[in-house]
Design a protein around this motif. Sequence first.
Motif, PDB file in Angstrom:
ATOM      1  N   ALA A   1      -3.889   2.683   6.067  1.00  0.00           N
ATOM      2  CA  ALA A   1      -4.141   2.164   4.722  1.00  0.00           C
ATOM      3  C   ALA A   1      -5.609   1.919   4.429  1.00  0.00           C
ATOM      4  CB  ALA A   1      -3.369   0.859   4.529  1.00  0.00           C
TER       5      ALA A   1
ATOM      6  N   ARG B   1       4.286   2.464   2.169  1.00  0.00           N
ATOM      7  CA  ARG B   1       5.395   3.200   1.571  1.00  0.00           C
ATOM      8  C   ARG B   1       5.767   4.393   2.461  1.00  0.00           C
ATOM      9  NH1 ARG B   1       6.784   3.628  -3.861  1.00  0.00           N
ATOM     10  NH2 ARG B   1       4.686   2.993  -4.524  1.00  0.00           N
ATOM     11  N   HIS B   2       4.746   5.096   2.945  1.00  0.00           N
ATOM     12  CA  HIS B   2       4.983   6.248   3.814  1.00  0.00           C
ATOM     13  C   HIS B   2       5.686   5.819   5.099  1.00  0.00           C
ATOM     14  CE1 HIS B   2       4.278  10.043   5.903  1.00  0.00           C
ATOM     15  NE2 HIS B   2       3.754   9.355   6.906  1.00  0.00           N
TER      16      HIS B   2
ATOM     17  N   LEU C   1       5.082  -1.368  -5.273  1.00  0.00           N
ATOM     18  CA  LEU C   1       3.739  -1.552  -4.723  1.00  0.00           C
ATOM     19  C   LEU C   1       3.029  -2.681  -5.455  1.00  0.00           C
ATOM     20  CD1 LEU C   1       1.339  -0.794  -2.989  1.00  0.00           C
ATOM     21  CD2 LEU C   1       0.813   1.044  -4.586  1.00  0.00           C
TER      22      LEU C   1
ATOM     23  N   GLU D   1      -7.438   3.798   1.615  1.00  0.00           N
ATOM     24  CA  GLU D   1      -6.831   3.395   0.349  1.00  0.00           C
ATOM     25  C   GLU D   1      -7.388   2.059  -0.119  1.00  0.00           C
ATOM     26  OE1 GLU D   1      -2.331   2.187  -1.180  1.00  0.00           O
ATOM     27  OE2 GLU D   1      -2.585   3.265   0.709  1.00  0.00           O
TER      28      GLU D   1
ATOM     29  N   THR E   1      -1.361  -2.054   7.189  1.00  0.00           N
ATOM     30  CA  THR E   1      -0.609  -1.823   5.967  1.00  0.00           C
ATOM     31  C   THR E   1      -1.449  -2.123   4.733  1.00  0.00           C
ATOM     32  OG1 THR E   1       0.300  -4.057   6.048  1.00  0.00           O
ATOM     33  CG2 THR E   1       1.591  -2.303   7.066  1.00  0.00           C
TER      34      THR E   1
ATOM     35  N   SER F   1       0.841  -1.198   0.000  1.00  0.00           N
ATOM     36  CA  SER F   1       0.000   0.000   0.000  1.00  0.00           C
ATOM     37  C   SER F   1       0.873   1.243   0.000  1.00  0.00           C
ATOM     38  CB  SER F   1      -0.923   0.015   1.220  1.00  0.00           C
ATOM     39  OG  SER F   1      -0.170   0.198   2.414  1.00  0.00           O
ATOM     40  N   GLU F   2       0.268   2.356  -0.384  1.00  0.00           N
ATOM     41  CA  GLU F   2       0.953   3.640  -0.292  1.00  0.00           C
ATOM     42  C   GLU F   2       1.173   4.014   1.168  1.00  0.00           C
ATOM     43  OE1 GLU F   2       2.364   5.321  -2.513  1.00  0.00           O
ATOM     44  OE2 GLU F   2       1.595   4.429  -4.364  1.00  0.00           O
ATOM     45  N   SER F   3       0.264   3.597   2.025  1.00  0.00           N
ATOM     46  CA  SER F   3       0.422   3.858   3.455  1.00  0.00           C
ATOM     47  C   SER F   3       1.693   3.208   3.984  1.00  0.00           C
ATOM     48  CB  SER F   3      -0.796   3.343   4.225  1.00  0.00           C
ATOM     49  OG  SER F   3      -0.654   3.544   5.615  1.00  0.00           O
TER      50      SER F   3
END
Length: 382
Positions: free
Chosen positions: A312, A153-154, A169, A315, A290, A149-151
């Motif tokens: 996440a 990644r953060h 991703l 998302e 995540t 997820s982009e979450s």
Amino acid sequence: MRVAINLLTDDPANPSGAHWFWTRVIPEMASRLTGDEQLHLLVSPTSRASHTGYGPGVHHVTFPWSNERPPLRTASEHLYSPLRLPLSGIDVFNTLLAPIVRPAPGLVVHFKTLHAYTAPESVRPSARLYRRLSYPRTARVADAIVINSESLRHEVTRYLDVDPAKLHLIPEAVDHELFRPGDPEHARHTLRLRYGITRPFVLFVSSLWPYKNCAGLLRAFAAAKPELGDRQLVIVGPGRDGPHAAELGELAAELGISDDVVWVGGVPITETVLFYRAADVFVYPSFNETFGLPILEAMATGCPVVTSNISAMPETAGGAALLADPSDPEAIGQAILEACGPARDGLREKGLLRASEFSWARTAERTLDLYRAVYARRGGRR
């Protein structure tokens, strides 16, 4: 190309989400192997039986232990992998944390969670220390890091010094053969016989760690109870006999809802579909995820979803769930009431459409393509 996949981090007696992930992804990858491509699965004598029948391109590399013996399993990953994997001519090694000595030219790691940083209370102190020592080095030496997820990644870029180009991703997915709409009356009848669930219910499916916020859900359910009528709250997931579960039981008593809460405990993942089909609404008010796969599982069965507006979860929900502040029980309660009322049909249709966007075939194809890219970058076979 020979790829080794580390499956030792799962306990065969208590399979986790990682077990479900790989038992869905490996067959899909196996069906897409071409030429001399092979998958080699790191298994123990106790876990090998759970990973058979994948086809001629899939082989086993047997290690002494899997995660029923965590310290010995960890030692074998560091000490035995650099000796054993070269004997099988492994080109790419897929694992969670990098061994001290690289056992293959290519290294792909899956970062499933960063709970050692984001939810430290959910990780044993020894495991937390080991992960915090291993993550930085793993991020440094890996050729590629899979995130879901982009979450995540953060979180990775927040806690680790990592080259952003290494992060790939690849979302998780839903088994649509299992998680699909079905007869809700049949599901309710089955749950009545097996678990004594006799009334319409609000559903929670998760392990009982504090960060999963079952406590917030209990408070939300209590606040909304006058308008929820005779509905029960059904709690499904491992940890029923743990210390936090005892605290949750005490909280339910304090809130005056003990008679309305059914503590099911852990069930086989193949049985959770019955709970989703029978529930009026699925609530997932976690403070940190995540990915949040149960969101998609519920949607795929046609169950309306309420989840958190952080981490996440928005998302993953993709606009097909009602979102609420997990720290605000009243907001969660209002979202539950809305999902049980006029928003129900719309949430159901949006959820089915959202879940259809995720498949294990797509996840497997992207993972296999990443192995190929790392293999090519490392110059092919040694």
